[in-house]
Motif scaffolding. Structure first.
Motif, PDB file in Angstrom:
ATOM      1  N   HIS A   1      10.362  -9.834  -2.587  1.00  0.00           N
ATOM      2  CA  HIS A   1      11.857 -10.070  -1.767  1.00  0.00           C
ATOM      3  C   HIS A   1      12.630  -8.815  -1.688  1.00  0.00           C
ATOM      4  CE1 HIS A   1      16.131 -11.365  -1.567  1.00  0.00           C
ATOM      5  NE2 HIS A   1      15.535 -12.192  -0.676  1.00  0.00           N
ATOM      6  N   GLN A   2      12.312  -8.035  -2.867  1.00  0.00           N
ATOM      7  CA  GLN A   2      13.067  -6.526  -2.766  1.00  0.00           C
ATOM      8  C   GLN A   2      12.341  -5.647  -1.780  1.00  0.00           C
ATOM      9  OE1 GLN A   2      15.687  -5.045  -4.253  1.00  0.00           O
ATOM     10  NE2 GLN A   2      16.262  -7.344  -4.923  1.00  0.00           N
ATOM     11  N   VAL A   3      11.210  -5.932  -1.315  1.00  0.00           N
ATOM     12  CA  VAL A   3      10.529  -5.100  -0.269  1.00  0.00           C
ATOM     13  C   VAL A   3      10.771  -5.388   1.159  1.00  0.00           C
ATOM     14  CG1 VAL A   3       8.049  -4.450   0.611  1.00  0.00           C
ATOM     15  CG2 VAL A   3       8.486  -4.458  -1.925  1.00  0.00           C
ATOM     16  N   PHE A   4      11.000  -6.856   1.322  1.00  0.00           N
ATOM     17  CA  PHE A   4      10.846  -7.265   2.539  1.00  0.00           C
ATOM     18  C   PHE A   4      12.442  -7.568   2.956  1.00  0.00           C
ATOM     19  CE2 PHE A   4       6.503  -7.655   1.937  1.00  0.00           C
ATOM     20  CZ  PHE A   4       5.803  -7.391   3.125  1.00  0.00           C
ATOM     21  N   SER A   5      13.256  -7.711   2.115  1.00  0.00           N
ATOM     22  CA  SER A   5      14.624  -8.208   2.614  1.00  0.00           C
ATOM     23  C   SER A   5      15.459  -7.179   3.082  1.00  0.00           C
ATOM     24  CB  SER A   5      15.524  -8.688   1.273  1.00  0.00           C
ATOM     25  OG  SER A   5      15.608  -7.811   0.162  1.00  0.00           O
ATOM     26  N   PRO A   6      15.083  -5.943   2.998  1.00  0.00           N
ATOM     27  CA  PRO A   6      16.157  -4.975   3.605  1.00  0.00           C
ATOM     28  C   PRO A   6      15.778  -4.800   5.262  1.00  0.00           C
ATOM     29  CG  PRO A   6      14.855  -3.868   1.736  1.00  0.00           C
ATOM     30  CD  PRO A   6      14.369  -5.158   1.908  1.00  0.00           C
ATOM     31  N   HIS A   7      14.695  -5.988   5.843  1.00  0.00           N
ATOM     32  CA  HIS A   7      14.775  -5.864   7.195  1.00  0.00           C
ATOM     33  C   HIS A   7      15.157  -7.144   7.789  1.00  0.00           C
ATOM     34  CE1 HIS A   7      12.126  -2.522   7.120  1.00  0.00           C
ATOM     35  NE2 HIS A   7      11.549  -3.047   5.916  1.00  0.00           N
ATOM     36  N   GLY A   8      15.930  -7.978   7.009  1.00  0.00           N
ATOM     37  CA  GLY A   8      16.437  -9.334   7.620  1.00  0.00           C
ATOM     38  C   GLY A   8      16.395 -10.392   6.296  1.00  0.00           C
ATOM     39  N   PHE A   9      17.201 -11.378   6.768  1.00  0.00           N
ATOM     40  CA  PHE A   9      17.158 -12.506   5.917  1.00  0.00           C
ATOM     41  C   PHE A   9      15.793 -13.048   5.386  1.00  0.00           C
ATOM     42  CE2 PHE A   9      18.261 -17.009   4.121  1.00  0.00           C
ATOM     43  CZ  PHE A   9      18.680 -16.785   3.062  1.00  0.00           C
ATOM     44  N   VAL A  10      15.217 -13.126   4.407  1.00  0.00           N
ATOM     45  CA  VAL A  10      13.919 -13.876   3.787  1.00  0.00           C
ATOM     46  C   VAL A  10      14.471 -14.922   3.420  1.00  0.00           C
ATOM     47  CG1 VAL A  10      12.141 -13.723   2.227  1.00  0.00           C
ATOM     48  CG2 VAL A  10      12.787 -11.696   3.532  1.00  0.00           C
ATOM     49  N   GLU A  11      13.904 -16.193   4.026  1.00  0.00           N
ATOM     50  CA  GLU A  11      14.267 -17.747   3.566  1.00  0.00           C
ATOM     51  C   GLU A  11      13.218 -18.182   2.595  1.00  0.00           C
ATOM     52  OE1 GLU A  11      15.802 -19.599   7.756  1.00  0.00           O
ATOM     53  OE2 GLU A  11      13.838 -19.737   7.477  1.00  0.00           O
ATOM     54  N   LYS A  12      11.944 -17.936   2.817  1.00  0.00           N
ATOM     55  CA  LYS A  12      10.939 -18.408   1.822  1.00  0.00           C
ATOM     56  C   LYS A  12       9.907 -17.568   1.503  1.00  0.00           C
ATOM     57  CE  LYS A  12      11.662 -23.263   3.746  1.00  0.00           C
ATOM     58  NZ  LYS A  12      11.233 -23.924   4.237  1.00  0.00           N
ATOM     59  N   ILE A  13       9.366 -17.411   0.340  1.00  0.00           N
ATOM     60  CA  ILE A  13       8.068 -16.527  -0.098  1.00  0.00           C
ATOM     61  C   ILE A  13       7.094 -17.810  -0.757  1.00  0.00           C
ATOM     62  CG2 ILE A  13       7.168 -14.551  -1.359  1.00  0.00           C
ATOM     63  CD1 ILE A  13       9.752 -13.259  -0.754  1.00  0.00           C
ATOM     64  N   VAL A  14       5.865 -17.630  -0.359  1.00  0.00           N
ATOM     65  CA  VAL A  14       4.834 -18.260  -1.027  1.00  0.00           C
ATOM     66  C   VAL A  14       3.687 -17.390  -1.553  1.00  0.00           C
ATOM     67  CG1 VAL A  14       3.061 -20.026  -1.150  1.00  0.00           C
ATOM     68  CG2 VAL A  14       5.340 -20.431  -0.095  1.00  0.00           C
ATOM     69  N   THR A  15       3.222 -17.139  -2.785  1.00  0.00           N
ATOM     70  CA  THR A  15       2.114 -16.252  -2.982  1.00  0.00           C
ATOM     71  C   THR A  15       0.979 -17.178  -3.607  1.00  0.00           C
ATOM     72  OG1 THR A  15       2.649 -15.996  -5.393  1.00  0.00           O
ATOM     73  CG2 THR A  15       3.602 -14.596  -3.884  1.00  0.00           C
ATOM     74  N   PHE A  16      -0.439 -16.580  -3.226  1.00  0.00           N
ATOM     75  CA  PHE A  16      -1.530 -17.343  -3.369  1.00  0.00           C
ATOM     76  C   PHE A  16      -2.923 -16.413  -3.737  1.00  0.00           C
ATOM     77  CE2 PHE A  16      -0.463 -17.549   0.765  1.00  0.00           C
ATOM     78  CZ  PHE A  16      -1.491 -17.050   1.202  1.00  0.00           C
ATOM     79  N   GLN A  17      -3.541 -16.946  -4.271  1.00  0.00           N
ATOM     80  CA  GLN A  17      -4.969 -15.969  -4.492  1.00  0.00           C
ATOM     81  C   GLN A  17      -6.227 -16.525  -3.768  1.00  0.00           C
ATOM     82  OE1 GLN A  17      -4.575 -13.455  -6.855  1.00  0.00           O
ATOM     83  NE2 GLN A  17      -6.363 -12.485  -6.160  1.00  0.00           N
ATOM     84  N   LYS A  18      -6.523 -15.590  -2.908  1.00  0.00           N
ATOM     85  CA  LYS A  18      -7.764 -16.007  -2.056  1.00  0.00           C
ATOM     86  C   LYS A  18      -9.021 -15.039  -2.221  1.00  0.00           C
ATOM     87  CE  LYS A  18      -6.114 -19.447   0.723  1.00  0.00           C
ATOM     88  NZ  LYS A  18      -6.836 -20.860   0.872  1.00  0.00           N
ATOM     89  N   SER A  19     -10.111 -15.467  -1.378  1.00  0.00           N
ATOM     90  CA  SER A  19     -11.052 -14.392  -1.381  1.00  0.00           C
ATOM     91  C   SER A  19     -10.692 -13.233  -0.925  1.00  0.00           C
ATOM     92  CB  SER A  19     -12.331 -15.122  -0.776  1.00  0.00           C
ATOM     93  OG  SER A  19     -11.970 -15.226   0.681  1.00  0.00           O
ATOM     94  N   ALA A  20      -9.962 -13.044  -0.070  1.00  0.00           N
ATOM     95  CA  ALA A  20      -9.460 -11.572   0.608  1.00  0.00           C
ATOM     96  C   ALA A  20      -8.429 -10.937  -0.520  1.00  0.00           C
ATOM     97  CB  ALA A  20      -8.662 -11.939   1.805  1.00  0.00           C
ATOM     98  N   GLY A  21      -8.337 -11.355  -1.465  1.00  0.00           N
ATOM     99  CA  GLY A  21      -7.253 -11.048  -2.683  1.00  0.00           C
ATOM    100  C   GLY A  21      -6.073 -11.713  -2.860  1.00  0.00           C
ATOM    101  N   PHE A  22      -4.784 -11.087  -3.134  1.00  0.00           N
ATOM    102  CA  PHE A  22      -3.791 -11.607  -3.537  1.00  0.00           C
ATOM    103  C   PHE A  22      -2.791 -11.474  -2.111  1.00  0.00           C
ATOM    104  CE2 PHE A  22       0.826 -11.290  -4.304  1.00  0.00           C
ATOM    105  CZ  PHE A  22       1.235 -12.316  -5.240  1.00  0.00           C
ATOM    106  N   GLN A  23      -2.521 -12.759  -1.739  1.00  0.00           N
ATOM    107  CA  GLN A  23      -1.791 -12.852  -0.551  1.00  0.00           C
ATOM    108  C   GLN A  23      -0.619 -13.657  -0.631  1.00  0.00           C
ATOM    109  OE1 GLN A  23      -4.912 -14.797   1.969  1.00  0.00           O
ATOM    110  NE2 GLN A  23      -5.269 -12.810   3.079  1.00  0.00           N
ATOM    111  N   ALA A  24       0.396 -13.754   0.422  1.00  0.00           N
ATOM    112  CA  ALA A  24       1.806 -14.124   0.381  1.00  0.00           C
ATOM    113  C   ALA A  24       2.032 -14.283   1.836  1.00  0.00           C
ATOM    114  CB  ALA A  24       2.892 -13.027  -0.086  1.00  0.00           C
ATOM    115  N   LEU A  25       2.818 -15.606   2.009  1.00  0.00           N
ATOM    116  CA  LEU A  25       3.493 -15.771   3.180  1.00  0.00           C
ATOM    117  C   LEU A  25       5.011 -15.644   3.281  1.00  0.00           C
ATOM    118  CD1 LEU A  25       1.338 -18.998   3.876  1.00  0.00           C
ATOM    119  CD2 LEU A  25       1.329 -17.061   5.309  1.00  0.00           C
ATOM    120  N   ILE A  26       5.524 -14.858   4.087  1.00  0.00           N
ATOM    121  CA  ILE A  26       7.122 -14.483   3.991  1.00  0.00           C
ATOM    122  C   ILE A  26       7.679 -15.117   5.238  1.00  0.00           C
ATOM    123  CG2 ILE A  26       8.501 -12.559   3.762  1.00  0.00           C
ATOM    124  CD1 ILE A  26       6.645 -11.139   2.070  1.00  0.00           C
TER     125      ILE A  26
END
Length: 443
Positions: A118-143
């Motif tokens: 949230h601290q990294v992405f919120s300077p660019h606009g209002f972040v409504e939701k964040i979901v994080t998860f582990q996949k074969s590609a590695g650690f991922q998040a939807l913002i």
């Protein structure tokens, strides 16, 4: 040679290479109408306005090896004559702009939580939701942003950047999802529009983690993550916070009012507020010329600014400094960007800078001075701002520094606001307030 085309095919495009990097490579040759990043293949397709522009670019790069961020890239005409939306969607999650970003974090040496993201992405606009998860590609998040243009701005600015120095690198694509579903507010998922969600399913305890994030972390690369610099704060304040500072504020944007509109500008506000944290952006309000918004790096830094600057005198006005109802300042033509400024003081030596946080005083401290500077030159540089009572030039760790005592706090504040980061005898000087009561204390 492939058939002539206005579409250029670029190979060996590593995940550290951003769209902006590619645009800079080809903009000198003409207008770029479309750009598609094929992340899964480390390739990109770029469409110029006409075939002649593409020919000029390829002709130039047949003699000069194009390099981006130390990586050689290879260019040729594409088999495509035109780029279509189908090409952009061929990756599933690709480059068709969307307000939801899919973020993969490479070289993840430290845990990344919702708060960090949230601290990294919120300077660019209002972040409504964040979901994080582990996949074969590695650690991922939807913002999920409120606005699509915020997601586009975040992707352009952050692609390929590191959250922490040398690690936790961001690889960002647009998601093909329309809406994120968030069931719990915890360190793995968060709905910022609905603070009343439970933290876990009944019977399961929330995983601890954020409270001790960052105690041994290296310097933060792109954002001072809220309380991830806990070690620096604890070191600066001897383990306890200054009286009146809660350390729990999460509002990053500050409203400053009762400014002198004839004498203030964004850079002067930056010089003052950067004493208390890194500045993301500043906006003067045109409908209220004596008001401005200042977005700090995190809530703790905003709290320091409000605490220490409320009631300070500047240019004949007593400043009002309060938390803003706006979570952040949206980018626009009337905002000044400072997130990448090398004048931000808290990228290095955060503990030392927190230690020096105080309300304006009559005494200012000058550093990064030229070795052969004289007291007369310093006085001459600053005396426009008020009567100077005393000065002292001294050396510490082989570097010239100075103390300058003014008659009033307001004069010292004006000198700092106007002359921090100014050039004196060829050096860009740095100014902060000193908490010493008199110059004799340094003897």
């Amino acid at each position: 040679m492939a058939e002539l085309s206005k579409v250029i095919h670029v190979r060996n495009v590593g995940h550290e290479i951003s769209e902006n990097d590619l645009l800079q490579l080809f903009q000198p040759f003409g207008i770029i109408t479309k750009l598609v990043m094929l992340r899964a293949k480390n390739q990109a397709l770029l469409q110029m306005q006409d075939v002649a522009s593409a020919m000029n670019a390829l002709q130039f790069y047949s003699n000069v090896q194009p390099t981006i961020r130390g990586r050689n890239v290879y260019v040729q005409f594409s088999s495509h004559q035109e780029l279509t939306t189908m090409d952009q969607n061929s990756q599933g999650r690709g480059d068709e702009p969307n307000r939801i970003l899919l973020v993969t974090i490479h070289h993840m040496l430290y845990p990344i939580t919702v708060e960090v993201l949230h601290q990294v992405f919120s300077p660019h606009g209002f972040v409504e939701k964040i979901v994080t998860f582990q996949k074969s590609a590695g650690f991922q998040a939807l913002i999920q942003y409120q606005l699509r243009q915020s997601a586009v701005a975040a992707r352009t600015s952050l692609q390929g950047r590191n959250i922490y120095d040398g690690c936790c690198q961001l690889d960002i694509q647009f998601s093909n999802l329309d809406e994120l579903q968030v069931n719990y507010n915890n360190d793995r998922s968060r709905d910022f529009t609905n603070p009343h969600l439970p933290s876990e399913q009944k019977g399961r305890s929330s995983q601890a983690g954020y409270g001790d994030v960052g105690v041994a972390y290296p310097q933060v690369g792109i954002a001072q993550v809220a309380m991830a610099n806990a070690a620096a704060i604890a070191a600066a304040f001897g383990g306890g916070l200054p009286p009146g500072i809660s350390g729990t504020n999460d509002r990053c944007t500050v409203l400053v009012s009762n400014l002198n509109p004839d004498r203030i500008d964004e850079d002067k506000l930056f010089n003052l507020f950067s004493l208390y944290g890194n500045i993301v952006r500043i906006k003067l309000l045109h409908n209220k010329p004596d008001h401005a918004l200042v977005q700090m790096g995190d809530g703790f830094q905003a709290e320091l600014a409000v605490h220490f600057l409320k009631g300070a005198m500047l240019f004949g006005k007593r400043l009002e400094v309060n938390f803003s109802k706006h979570p952040n300042i949206t980018q626009g033509a009337d905002t000044h960007e400072y997130s990448n400024s090398n004048l931000n003081r808290f990228n290095r030596n955060a503990a030392k800078n927190y230690k020096y946080c105080c309300s304006p005083t009559k005494m200012i401290h000058l550093s990064t001075l030229p070795q052969d500077i004289t007291e007369e030159e310093i006085v001459s540089h600053l005396e426009d701002h008020g009567a100077i009572v005393n000065t002292k030039l001294f050396e510490m760790n082989g570097k010239k520094q100075a103390l300058v005592l003014f008659e009033t706090e307001e004069q010292a504040t004006e000198a700092l606001v106007c002359k921090h980061a100014s050039s004196l005898a060829g050096s860009i000087i740095r100014i902060s307030f000193s908490q010493l009561q008199s110059i004799r204390e340094t003897s």
